[in-house]
Design an enzyme around this catalytic site. Structure first.
Site, PDB file in Angstrom:
ATOM      1  N   ASP A  87       0.906  -1.153   0.007  1.00 34.67           N
ATOM      2  CA  ASP A  87      -0.129   0.154  -0.120  1.00 34.67           C
ATOM      3  C   ASP A  87       0.962   1.290  -0.006  1.00 34.67           C
ATOM      4  O   ASP A  87       0.226   2.362  -0.180  1.00 34.67           O
ATOM      5  CB  ASP A  87      -1.006   0.086   1.216  1.00 34.67           C
ATOM      6  CG  ASP A  87      -0.330   0.049   2.428  1.00 34.67           C
ATOM      7  OD1 ASP A  87       0.924  -0.127   2.761  1.00 34.67           O
ATOM      8  OD2 ASP A  87      -1.046   0.210   3.452  1.00 34.67           O
ATOM      9  N   SER A  88       2.146   1.239   0.062  1.00 36.22           N
ATOM     10  CA  SER A  88       3.147   2.167  -0.113  1.00 36.22           C
ATOM     11  C   SER A  88       2.943   2.728  -1.553  1.00 36.22           C
ATOM     12  O   SER A  88       3.475   3.935  -1.993  1.00 36.22           O
ATOM     13  CB  SER A  88       4.477   1.768  -0.063  1.00 36.22           C
ATOM     14  OG  SER A  88       4.813   0.483  -1.034  1.00 36.22           O
ATOM     15  N   GLU A 134       9.271  -4.465  10.143  1.00 31.54           N
ATOM     16  CA  GLU A 134       9.661  -3.072   9.567  1.00 31.54           C
ATOM     17  C   GLU A 134      10.304  -2.157  10.804  1.00 31.54           C
ATOM     18  O   GLU A 134       9.628  -2.187  11.820  1.00 31.54           O
ATOM     19  CB  GLU A 134       8.751  -2.306   8.957  1.00 31.54           C
ATOM     20  CG  GLU A 134       8.984  -1.206   8.358  1.00 31.54           C
ATOM     21  CD  GLU A 134       8.237  -0.591   7.370  1.00 31.54           C
ATOM     22  OE1 GLU A 134       7.117  -0.917   7.078  1.00 31.54           O
ATOM     23  OE2 GLU A 134       8.523   0.593   6.925  1.00 31.54           O
ATOM     24  N   ASP A 185      -1.338  -6.118  -0.526  1.00 34.83           N
ATOM     25  CA  ASP A 185      -1.693  -5.517   0.684  1.00 34.83           C
ATOM     26  C   ASP A 185      -3.034  -5.131   0.922  1.00 34.83           C
ATOM     27  O   ASP A 185      -3.875  -4.744  -0.100  1.00 34.83           O
ATOM     28  CB  ASP A 185      -0.844  -4.080   1.014  1.00 34.83           C
ATOM     29  CG  ASP A 185       0.343  -3.966   2.013  1.00 34.83           C
ATOM     30  OD1 ASP A 185       0.389  -5.016   2.749  1.00 34.83           O
ATOM     31  OD2 ASP A 185       0.867  -3.103   1.968  1.00 34.83           O
ATOM     32  N   GLU A 226      -1.471  -5.494   8.506  1.00 34.03           N
ATOM     33  CA  GLU A 226      -0.756  -5.374   9.595  1.00 34.03           C
ATOM     34  C   GLU A 226      -1.111  -5.957  10.894  1.00 34.03           C
ATOM     35  O   GLU A 226      -2.405  -6.105  11.173  1.00 34.03           O
ATOM     36  CB  GLU A 226      -0.560  -3.768   9.815  1.00 34.03           C
ATOM     37  CG  GLU A 226       0.164  -2.985   8.568  1.00 34.03           C
ATOM     38  CD  GLU A 226       0.295  -1.306   8.786  1.00 34.03           C
ATOM     39  OE1 GLU A 226      -0.152  -0.805   9.822  1.00 34.03           O
ATOM     40  OE2 GLU A 226       0.830  -1.014   7.954  1.00 34.03           O
TER      41      GLU A 226
HETATM   42  O1  KIV Z   1       3.447  -1.141   1.749  1.00 33.44           O
HETATM   43  C1  KIV Z   1       4.662  -1.506   1.538  1.00 33.44           C
HETATM   44  O2  KIV Z   1       5.499  -1.427   0.540  1.00 33.44           O
HETATM   45  C2  KIV Z   1       5.155  -2.405   2.585  1.00 33.44           C
HETATM   46  C3  KIV Z   1       6.725  -2.750   2.503  1.00 33.44           C
HETATM   47  C4  KIV Z   1       7.535  -1.634   2.897  1.00 33.44           C
HETATM   48  C5  KIV Z   1       6.933  -4.049   3.399  1.00 33.44           C
HETATM   49  O3  KIV Z   1       4.497  -2.934   3.534  1.00 33.44           O
END
Ligand code: KIV
Length: 275
Positions: free
Chosen positions: A51-52, A189, A90, A122
């Site tokens: 979700d980044s 993380e 995610d 999460e």
């Molecule tokens: O959303 C993301 O890219 C992540 C990674 C940083 C593990 O959760």
């Protein structure tokens, strides 16, 4: 001529990744688009549609505003590019925490509409029941503990975790809860090395570190960070490229060529057929 069946590449699965505990480190990166997934596929065991994507691609300040629709769209793109790597998508903030039934409805939607092999959430005791509900109904789940980007509003921002004993104990509990609920792997993380090692030694499934030292069973980075797309990189990122610099140079050269009528040239235009 080889048959379609012979050409098919076997995609890695959740059990394949889980079986790598304590073995050769698991190579993971984030991907949001088909062409990037195609480039990463032969080198990676697992591609995460994180979700980044909300921050990296859509310019959001954090991941809280990311929607299910965004994750599905990018999940579909990555599945078109990746053939061998396991693709994990995610679950965005608000799509899995409220109830097991809601988590199941949203996770099945992600899996059916993208074709991905697993989802990531999460994790901690508060969602352990929901993780177990999904796993028992055929949905592989990856947990994420330590710095939890979706929880920045309660955690007070993006900062390394586990520096106090209270936090250390809580993060260890989060990882344990995820693993005991049936997660096939856990992303750790932004935690100190000692804690990452302790989690790795405590839980039975692989840990995938990001800013969590080499004391994990695998590593993941945000691809755009390690390629150098941004002018700022977190301490834990090693830059393997300078894409930002290369893009800036290429665009400046293009603009200069257009302004000085050097582009397009004879090789880049169509000519009418003689006669
Ligand atoms: O959303 C993301 O890219 C992540 C990674 C940083 C593990 O959760």
């Amino acid at each position: 001529m080889s048959s379609h069946r012979e050409q098919a590449v076997r995609r890695l699965t959740a059990p394949d990744i889980a079986a790598r505990k304590g073995q050769t480190p698991i190579v993971c990166l984030t991907a949001y688009t088909a062409p990037m997934a195609e480039l990463l596929d032969e080198h990676c065991d697992l591609l995460l549609v994180g979700d980044s994507v909300g921050m990296v691609i859509h310019g959001l300040p954090n991941t809280v505003g990311v929607t299910l629709e965004m994750m599905i769209l990018h999940g579909q793109a990555v599945m078109r590019g990746a053939r061998r790597a396991m693709v994990v998508v995610d679950m965005p903030f608000g799509s899995y925490e409220g109830s097991a039934e809601t988590a199941y409805a949203n996770a099945t939607r992600i899996m059916k509409e993208t074709g991905c092999s697993a989802v990531k959430v999460e994790a901690g005791p508060a969602v352990a029941e929901n993780i177990e509900y999904l796993v028992k109904r055929g949905i592989p789940v990856m947990g994420h503990v330590g710095l939890r980007p979706q929880a920045i509003m309660v955690d007070g921002g993006f900062r390394a975790k586990g520096k106090t004993n209270h936090e250390r104990v809580r993060i260890l509990e989060d990882a344990r809860a995820a693993a005991e609920a049936g997660a096939f792997a856990v992303v750790v993380e932004g935690v100190a090395e000692g804690l990452a090692r302790e989690i790795t030694e405590t839980i039975e499934v692989p840990t995938i570190g990001i800013g969590a030292s080499a004391g994990c069973d695998g590593q993941i980075l945000v691809t755009d960070d390690m390629l150098g797309l941004f002018d700022w990189t977190p301490k834990f990122v090693r830059r393997y490229g300078d894409i930002r610099g290369q893009i800036a140079q290429s665009i400046a050269a293009y603009a200069d060529d257009v302004r000085n009528r050097r582009f397009p040239g004879p090789a880049e235009i169509y000519f009418a057929k003689a006669g």
